[in-house]
Write a protein that holds these residues in place. Structure first.
Motif, PDB file in Angstrom:
ATOM      1  N   SER A   1     -37.789 -13.691  10.603  1.00  0.00           N
ATOM      2  CA  SER A   1     -37.423 -12.285  10.792  1.00  0.00           C
ATOM      3  C   SER A   1     -38.123 -11.382   9.793  1.00  0.00           C
ATOM      4  N   LYS A   2     -38.551 -11.982   8.671  1.00  0.00           N
ATOM      5  CA  LYS A   2     -39.260 -11.255   7.607  1.00  0.00           C
ATOM      6  C   LYS A   2     -38.413 -10.106   7.042  1.00  0.00           C
ATOM      7  N   ASN A   3     -37.103 -10.347   6.959  1.00  0.00           N
ATOM      8  CA  ASN A   3     -36.205  -9.317   6.423  1.00  0.00           C
ATOM      9  C   ASN A   3     -35.342  -9.948   5.340  1.00  0.00           C
ATOM     10  N   MET A   4     -35.677  -9.698   4.092  1.00  0.00           N
ATOM     11  CA  MET A   4     -34.990 -10.336   2.974  1.00  0.00           C
ATOM     12  C   MET A   4     -33.532  -9.921   2.849  1.00  0.00           C
ATOM     13  N   PHE A   5     -33.208  -8.697   3.285  1.00  0.00           N
ATOM     14  CA  PHE A   5     -31.827  -8.228   3.162  1.00  0.00           C
ATOM     15  C   PHE A   5     -30.920  -8.945   4.168  1.00  0.00           C
ATOM     16  N   LEU A   6     -31.395  -9.102   5.400  1.00  0.00           N
ATOM     17  CA  LEU A   6     -30.617  -9.855   6.378  1.00  0.00           C
ATOM     18  C   LEU A   6     -30.491 -11.315   5.957  1.00  0.00           C
ATOM     19  N   ALA A   7     -31.521 -11.841   5.310  1.00  0.00           N
ATOM     20  CA  ALA A   7     -31.461 -13.217   4.813  1.00  0.00           C
ATOM     21  C   ALA A   7     -30.355 -13.359   3.779  1.00  0.00           C
ATOM     22  N   GLN A   8     -30.212 -12.365   2.914  1.00  0.00           N
ATOM     23  CA  GLN A   8     -29.153 -12.388   1.903  1.00  0.00           C
ATOM     24  C   GLN A   8     -27.777 -12.288   2.550  1.00  0.00           C
ATOM     25  N   PHE A   9     -27.642 -11.408   3.548  1.00  0.00           N
ATOM     26  CA  PHE A   9     -26.369 -11.295   4.257  1.00  0.00           C
ATOM     27  C   PHE A   9     -26.024 -12.612   4.958  1.00  0.00           C
ATOM     28  N   HIS A  10     -27.033 -13.266   5.515  1.00  0.00           N
ATOM     29  CA  HIS A  10     -26.815 -14.526   6.207  1.00  0.00           C
ATOM     30  C   HIS A  10     -26.307 -15.584   5.237  1.00  0.00           C
ATOM     31  N   GLU A  11     -26.835 -15.605   4.023  1.00  0.00           N
ATOM     32  CA  GLU A  11     -26.365 -16.563   3.021  1.00  0.00           C
ATOM     33  C   GLU A  11     -24.886 -16.354   2.727  1.00  0.00           C
ATOM     34  N   ARG A  12     -24.467 -15.087   2.685  1.00  0.00           N
ATOM     35  CA  ARG A  12     -23.051 -14.804   2.431  1.00  0.00           C
ATOM     36  C   ARG A  12     -22.180 -15.367   3.551  1.00  0.00           C
ATOM     37  N   THR A  13     -22.577 -15.136   4.809  1.00  0.00           N
ATOM     38  CA  THR A  13     -21.767 -15.638   5.921  1.00  0.00           C
ATOM     39  C   THR A  13     -21.830 -17.156   5.973  1.00  0.00           C
ATOM     40  N   LEU A  14     -22.975 -17.728   5.593  1.00  0.00           N
ATOM     41  CA  LEU A  14     -23.103 -19.179   5.573  1.00  0.00           C
ATOM     42  C   LEU A  14     -22.138 -19.776   4.562  1.00  0.00           C
ATOM     43  N   PHE A  15     -22.038 -19.128   3.409  1.00  0.00           N
ATOM     44  CA  PHE A  15     -21.090 -19.575   2.381  1.00  0.00           C
ATOM     45  C   PHE A  15     -19.679 -19.607   2.941  1.00  0.00           C
ATOM     46  N   HIS A  16     -19.245 -18.514   3.554  1.00  0.00           N
ATOM     47  CA  HIS A  16     -17.885 -18.454   4.086  1.00  0.00           C
ATOM     48  C   HIS A  16     -17.680 -19.475   5.204  1.00  0.00           C
ATOM     49  N   TYR A  17     -18.713 -19.678   6.017  1.00  0.00           N
ATOM     50  CA  TYR A  17     -18.604 -20.623   7.127  1.00  0.00           C
ATOM     51  C   TYR A  17     -18.403 -22.044   6.624  1.00  0.00           C
ATOM     52  N   TRP A  18     -19.244 -22.462   5.668  1.00  0.00           N
ATOM     53  CA  TRP A  18     -19.125 -23.828   5.175  1.00  0.00           C
ATOM     54  C   TRP A  18     -17.855 -24.023   4.354  1.00  0.00           C
ATOM     55  N   MET A  19     -17.379 -22.969   3.700  1.00  0.00           N
ATOM     56  CA  MET A  19     -16.168 -23.097   2.913  1.00  0.00           C
ATOM     57  C   MET A  19     -14.923 -23.273   3.786  1.00  0.00           C
ATOM     58  N   LEU A  20     -15.069 -23.044   5.090  1.00  0.00           N
ATOM     59  CA  LEU A  20     -13.941 -23.287   5.985  1.00  0.00           C
ATOM     60  C   LEU A  20     -13.607 -24.774   6.046  1.00  0.00           C
ATOM     61  N   ARG A  21     -14.627 -25.622   5.783  1.00  0.00           N
ATOM     62  CA  ARG A  21     -14.447 -27.073   5.852  1.00  0.00           C
ATOM     63  C   ARG A  21     -13.825 -27.462   7.206  1.00  0.00           C
ATOM     64  N   VAL A  22     -14.455 -26.998   8.274  1.00  0.00           N
ATOM     65  CA  VAL A  22     -13.903 -27.196   9.613  1.00  0.00           C
ATOM     66  C   VAL A  22     -13.951 -28.680  10.004  1.00  0.00           C
ATOM     67  N   PRO A  23     -12.784 -29.313  10.220  1.00  0.00           N
ATOM     68  CA  PRO A  23     -12.749 -30.743  10.534  1.00  0.00           C
ATOM     69  C   PRO A  23     -12.920 -31.006  12.027  1.00  0.00           C
ATOM     70  N   ILE A  24     -14.080 -30.666  12.579  1.00  0.00           N
ATOM     71  CA  ILE A  24     -14.268 -30.747  14.021  1.00  0.00           C
ATOM     72  C   ILE A  24     -15.496 -31.592  14.332  1.00  0.00           C
ATOM     73  N   LEU A  25     -15.349 -32.526  15.254  1.00  0.00           N
ATOM     74  CA  LEU A  25     -16.488 -33.282  15.755  1.00  0.00           C
ATOM     75  C   LEU A  25     -16.797 -32.788  17.161  1.00  0.00           C
ATOM     76  N   PHE A  26     -18.014 -32.277  17.354  1.00  0.00           N
ATOM     77  CA  PHE A  26     -18.410 -31.797  18.668  1.00  0.00           C
ATOM     78  C   PHE A  26     -18.641 -32.999  19.581  1.00  0.00           C
ATOM     79  N   SER A  27     -18.264 -32.856  20.841  1.00  0.00           N
ATOM     80  CA  SER A  27     -18.498 -33.920  21.800  1.00  0.00           C
ATOM     81  C   SER A  27     -19.988 -34.004  22.111  1.00  0.00           C
TER      82      SER A  27
END
Length: 216
Positions: free
Chosen positions: A143-169
């Motif tokens: 995307s060549k957009n460093m600001f969106l990359a930073q925002f994505h890291e924030r959402t990635l942090f919150h997503y992984w911190m959910l520790r979702v115990p789900i196995l996809f079929s």
């Protein structure tokens, strides 16, 4: 107009911040874990000043809080919908930009990753997650957009911190890769609107699987 010079100390603090952020995202530093400055100095092989500056930067980014010392932030599972909505918005925006800016080498890398994810039954979940992460990070970079990359890291942090115990079929894994192929096709075709739609649909489809499985 005077150009402000960046000091070596600022570079070091930025490097320490990046290393600590990677440790948090990689669950090497876990939610609610207390961080001791002296321990971090010894672990990273740096002085107290860059560590302290890095911790302040990470606090400003939402990765840490101060409660009688430094603590890795936790994530409220009741915010799962907001987390996915944020990811959908950011990934849709970066996919649109990637359709415009992606280099041939990046498109080739995405095609390789999609093929690697196809034989889902022969991959461990860890391998599949790693390939999936690389796929999305490649789009973010394209995307060549460093600001969106930073925002994505924030959402990635919150997503992984959910520790979702789900196995996809197996069927869900295959459907997910079909969604990856749709995104890739839009990027290769330089179709910005379709890339945005496909990326948003991909995140929303994942949310439809994950959200009901989380006890709110």
């Amino acid at each position: 107009m005077a150009v402000r010079k960046t000091s070596a100390g600022e570079f070091m603090a930025s490097d320490v911040r990046n290393r600590l952020r990677s440790m948090i995202l990689g669950a090497e530093l876990k939610p609610a874990q207390r961080l001791v400055e002296d321990d971090l100095c010894e672990r990273l092989g740096v002085g107290r000043t860059p560590v302290r500056e890095a911790l302040l930067l990470l606090q400003g980014e939402g990765f840490l809080s101060r409660e009688r010392g430094w603590v890795v932030e936790t994530v409220d599972r009741s915010q799962v919908r907001a987390i996915f909505e944020s990811r959908a918005a950011i990934e849709a925006a970066t996919a649109r930009l990637a359709a415009r800016h992606a280099e041939a080498s990046e498109l080739d890398s995405l095609a390789t990753l999609v093929e690697a994810m196809e034989p889902g039954e022969t991959l461990t979940r860890s391998e599949l997650n790693s390939l999936n992460t690389q796929f999305h990070k490649t789009i973010i970079a394209a995307s060549k957009n460093m600001f969106l990359a930073q925002f994505h890291e924030r959402t990635l942090f919150h997503y992984w911190m959910l520790r979702v115990p789900i196995l996809f079929s197996e069927a869900e894994v295959r459907e997910t890769n079909l969604q990856h192929r749709r995104i890739l096709a839009a990027l290769v075709g330089r179709d910005e609107e379709e890339a945005e739609r496909a990326a948003r649909h991909h995140v929303e489809a994942t949310m439809a699987i994950v959200e009901p499985a989380i006890e709110l």
